[in-house]
Design a protein around this motif. Structure first.
Motif, PDB file in Angstrom:
ATOM      1  N   LYS A 283       0.825  -1.204   0.000  1.00 31.87           N
ATOM      2  CA  LYS A 283       0.000   0.000   0.000  1.00 31.87           C
ATOM      3  C   LYS A 283       0.864   1.261   0.000  1.00 31.87           C
ATOM      4  O   LYS A 283       1.971   1.263   0.517  1.00 31.87           O
ATOM      5  CB  LYS A 283      -0.902   0.019   1.241  1.00 31.87           C
ATOM      6  N   CYS A 284       0.335   2.310  -0.601  1.00 27.02           N
ATOM      7  CA  CYS A 284       0.866   3.684  -0.474  1.00 27.02           C
ATOM      8  C   CYS A 284       2.160   3.938  -1.242  1.00 27.02           C
ATOM      9  O   CYS A 284       2.728   5.032  -1.133  1.00 27.02           O
ATOM     10  CB  CYS A 284       1.063   4.067   0.992  1.00 27.02           C
ATOM     11  N   ILE A 285       2.671   2.959  -1.959  1.00 25.96           N
ATOM     12  CA  ILE A 285       3.838   3.202  -2.806  1.00 25.96           C
ATOM     13  C   ILE A 285       3.505   2.720  -4.211  1.00 25.96           C
ATOM     14  O   ILE A 285       2.599   1.903  -4.399  1.00 25.96           O
ATOM     15  CB  ILE A 285       5.114   2.518  -2.266  1.00 25.96           C
ATOM     16  N   PRO A 286       4.225   3.196  -5.234  1.00 24.73           N
ATOM     17  CA  PRO A 286       3.870   2.846  -6.612  1.00 24.73           C
ATOM     18  C   PRO A 286       3.988   1.349  -6.897  1.00 24.73           C
ATOM     19  O   PRO A 286       4.785   0.637  -6.268  1.00 24.73           O
ATOM     20  CB  PRO A 286       4.895   3.634  -7.446  1.00 24.73           C
ATOM     21  N   GLU A 287       3.230   0.890  -7.852  1.00 25.43           N
ATOM     22  CA  GLU A 287       3.280  -0.517  -8.262  1.00 25.43           C
ATOM     23  C   GLU A 287       4.688  -0.866  -8.745  1.00 25.43           C
ATOM     24  O   GLU A 287       5.302  -0.125  -9.510  1.00 25.43           O
ATOM     25  CB  GLU A 287       2.277  -0.777  -9.391  1.00 25.43           C
ATOM     26  N   GLY A 288       5.195  -1.975  -8.271  1.00 28.14           N
ATOM     27  CA  GLY A 288       6.533  -2.424  -8.631  1.00 28.14           C
ATOM     28  C   GLY A 288       7.603  -2.018  -7.635  1.00 28.14           C
ATOM     29  O   GLY A 288       8.621  -2.691  -7.493  1.00 28.14           O
TER      30      GLY A 288
ATOM     31  N   HIS B  31       3.972   2.510   5.495  1.00 23.87           N
ATOM     32  CA  HIS B  31       4.440   3.861   5.152  1.00 23.87           C
ATOM     33  C   HIS B  31       3.267   4.651   4.563  1.00 23.87           C
ATOM     34  O   HIS B  31       3.174   4.850   3.352  1.00 23.87           O
ATOM     35  CB  HIS B  31       5.600   3.776   4.167  1.00 23.87           C
ATOM     36  N   TYR B  32       2.368   5.091   5.437  1.00 19.32           N
ATOM     37  CA  TYR B  32       1.169   5.787   4.980  1.00 19.32           C
ATOM     38  C   TYR B  32       1.479   7.149   4.372  1.00 19.32           C
ATOM     39  O   TYR B  32       0.636   7.731   3.688  1.00 19.32           O
ATOM     40  CB  TYR B  32       0.178   5.950   6.131  1.00 19.32           C
ATOM     41  N   ASP B  33       2.687   7.672   4.623  1.00 13.00           N
ATOM     42  CA  ASP B  33       3.057   8.947   4.010  1.00 13.00           C
ATOM     43  C   ASP B  33       3.560   8.774   2.579  1.00 13.00           C
ATOM     44  O   ASP B  33       3.876   9.755   1.905  1.00 13.00           O
ATOM     45  CB  ASP B  33       4.107   9.676   4.844  1.00 13.00           C
TER      46      ASP B  33
END
Length: 619
Positions: free
Chosen positions: A444-449, A459-461
């Motif tokens: 979650k919350c970071i780009p795919e890959g 890392h909700y930020d």
């Protein structure tokens, strides 16, 4: 986003490692409270004597296990979102009636240490005649109660870790709860050693003094306090029942006596304190016994260093404070979580007291049966310190530090994995560490890959370190060279190619990565100021992971891309000054070198194979 072949490799791996550990136990928690922050439940079971019993247990977020009042273990070993590693602990039921107590800390908050997941416990005890106790919604053999004496609404310990510990033994301690069964859990083997939890005692008492308590003009306030919200879960200041750092900062030592006494006990008058020296930094649970003549309050502060004669308990932007309120009488205390310190100070408010049996119960890797034989005392000291560093930073995963964060960072893990192999001959922690990155369907919350910079973590930020994700592939390669574990390599294939595909979107006309997103990180030096628009150390590492991927998965097309990229870096970055330049900026559509040269950039060139002693002898 991954093809059918990669999916089949991955799910074959999942099928192999997952097991049905529990015969009767159900995962349970207080009804409708599994997402409530910092709820502490105590589960108890009564068992008759048994010569051969095993406790199988897992849960979220974290638990302590006691047998007949004696500490046994903490757990579980951390795993990915939706997966939980099962401890199988031999237990000694040597009495006619035995009590098994499991204290479960349901944090339900994002951190770099414990995952933000619904709280639960799943546990059963098997003896000679089968299952003799198990968790279920009826609480038939494991009773459950909320521990009201452990205060729920307290501040975060740090930005990276969840809550501080505050206890009130003067109130009703327990309240019965109605349990409900939780769903959809994937159980995994622990896969690694169990802790020894040996006790360490102070080298001695070094200070005694008196203190006063008064309000101050300013109090400690960092992002773990001021940034509470959707991206950093916790309780707001106006919700706190006890504000630990404020209460500790109200204390002002007014007299001071230097002592050098080899003891772990002390008699204290009301509003007095004592400071103990463990002799070196250690990591573990804080323990002591206390006997108070009247009701009072114990405030514990600690740190790795002394600043003058004082302990700065917020020096590392963490709240190194534990508060205990108690009636007259005896208490035996052991902290829930492990902490790191050399110096520990115990303040006692409003009561004459005896503090005894001050100790630390280690949480870390077992003792290493290796030593350096050398006449060089400095080398021996360095070796011994390195072993301590390994032991305290390695428990269920590799950690960057055992104190403020307890986080499993990539890149750091690359180096610690080498140490594990040297000191133990194994790579079991490394397997768990890498497996945790492989198992989730997505992050979650970071780009795919992209991969999280540290994990298990939330890392909700949205912050990530693209360079650290590359180190996952570099470590994966060395893991394979150490172990020959092709099964894990195949399971990681979708992660590796997902990452390569992410980076391809940032390749410019030269094949160089340009203007990477989020926290582009080389190392803690001037290098970190030179990461845009094109970072050559980053691109050196990019070429290396393409070569590794080509080797691991037989992908010849990546070999050509990597070799072309290395040649481009040599041509564009190496200058007549005899060094590789760190970065280039886009000016009027053209790339222009910054003219900055750092030591780290040269190291990256050699480490990644862009340079060799033969091809760059003068460098």
């Amino acid at each position: 986003s991954i093809n059918k072949e990669l999916k089949e490799d991955f799910f074959s791996y999942i099928f192999i490692i997952m097991k049905n550990f529990f015969k009767k136990a159900q995962p349970v928690w207080a009804e409708n409270r599994e997402n409530e922050m910092n709820v502490t439940l105590v589960f108890k079971a009564k068992c008759t004597q048994s010569s051969k019993a095993v406790l199988r247990i897992t849960g979220s977020s974290y638990y302590n296990v006691y047998i007949n009042g004696d500490f046994l273990a903490v757990g579980p070993a951390r795993a990915s979102h939706g997966y939980f590693r099962v401890d199988e602990l031999p237990i000694c039921l040597d009495k006619a009636n035995n009590e098994i107590k499991i204290i479960v800390f349901g944090y339900a908050a994002n951190s770099f240490y414990h995952l933000d997941q619904p709280s639960f416990l799943c546990a059963e005890i098997e003896a000679e005649n089968g299952i003799i106790a198990h968790t279920d919604e009826n609480g038939s053999t494991f009773s459950a109660a909320e521990w009201l004496g452990k205060i729920q609404k307290v501040q975060r310990y740090s930005f990276q870790r969840p809550f501080t510990e505050v206890y009130d033994y003067t109130v009703e301690q327990y309240s019965e709860v109605k349990l409900s069964v939780m769903q959809n859990y994937n159980f995994l083997p622990r896969g690694i050693f169990y802790g020894d939890y040996e006790k360490e005692f102070p080298q001695g008492l070094i200070q005694k003094g008196q203190f006063t308590v008064s309000d101050k003009k300013n109090y400690y306030n960092d992002r773990s306090i001021s940034n509470i919200g959707p991206q950093l879960k916790g309780y707001f200041k106006n919700e706190l029942d006890v504000f630990s750092t404020v209460e500790a900062q109200k204390i002002t030592p007014v007299t001071y006596e230097k002592i050098n006494e080899k003891t772990n006990s002390v008699l204290l008058e009301s509003n007095s304190y004592a400071t103990f020296d463990m002799g070196k930094n250690l990591t573990g649970l804080i323990g002591f016994d206390a006997e108070l003549e009247t009701a009072g309050e114990i405030v514990i502060v600690f740190d790795e260093i002394m600043q003058g004669e004082e302990i700065n308990f917020v020096r590392l932007t963490s709240a190194n404070v534990i508060i205990i309120k108690a009636d007259a009488g005896k208490i035996s205390f052991l902290s829930a979580e492990p902490y790191t310190y050399r110096y520990i100070r115990i303040y006692v408010k409003n009561a004459n007291s005896k503090i005894s049996n001050v100790h630390l119960r280690r949480v870390g890797a077992p003792n290493v049966k290796k030593e350096l034989i050398s006449v060089n005392e400095k080398l021996v000291a360095i070796f011994n310190a390195a072993v301590e560093t390994y032991r305290q930073n390695t428990f269920d995963i590799y950690m960057d530090c055992p104190s403020r964060e307890r986080a499993g960072w990539l890149c750091d893990s690359f180096f610690t994995s080498r140490v594990e192999r040297v000191l133990t001959g194994k790579s079991e922690i490394e397997r768990n560490f890498l497996e945790n990155y492989i198992l989730p369907e997505s992050f979650k919350c970071i780009p795919e890959g992209m991969l999280p910079m540290c994990y298990p973590a939330d890392h909700y930020d949205g912050v990530f370190i693209p360079n650290w994700a590359m180190w996952f592939i570099v470590e994966l390669n060395e893991y394979y060279e150490r172990t020959g574990d092709l099964q894990l390599i195949e399971a990681a294939k979708s992660r590796v190619y997902g990452l390569i595909n992410y980076f391809k979107g940032f390749e410019n006309e030269y094949g160089l990565l340009e203007k990477l997103k989020s926290w582009v990180f080389i190392e803690w030096s001037k290098s970190n100021d030179l990461v845009q628009d094109v970072s050559f150390p980053t691109n050196m590492l990019y070429a290396k992971i393409k070569l590794i991927t080509a080797k691991l998965y037989g992908d010849e097309s990546l070999i050509k891309e990597a070799e072309s990229l290395q040649e481009t870096i040599r041509r564009m970055s190496y200058t007549s000054k005899g060094f590789f330049c760190d970065n280039a900026y886009r000016v009027d559509g053209e790339l222009k070198l910054s003219g900055e040269y750092t030591e780290s950039c040269q190291y990256y060139a050699f480490h990644t194979g862009v340079a060799t002693p033969e091809t760059f002898p003068e460098l």
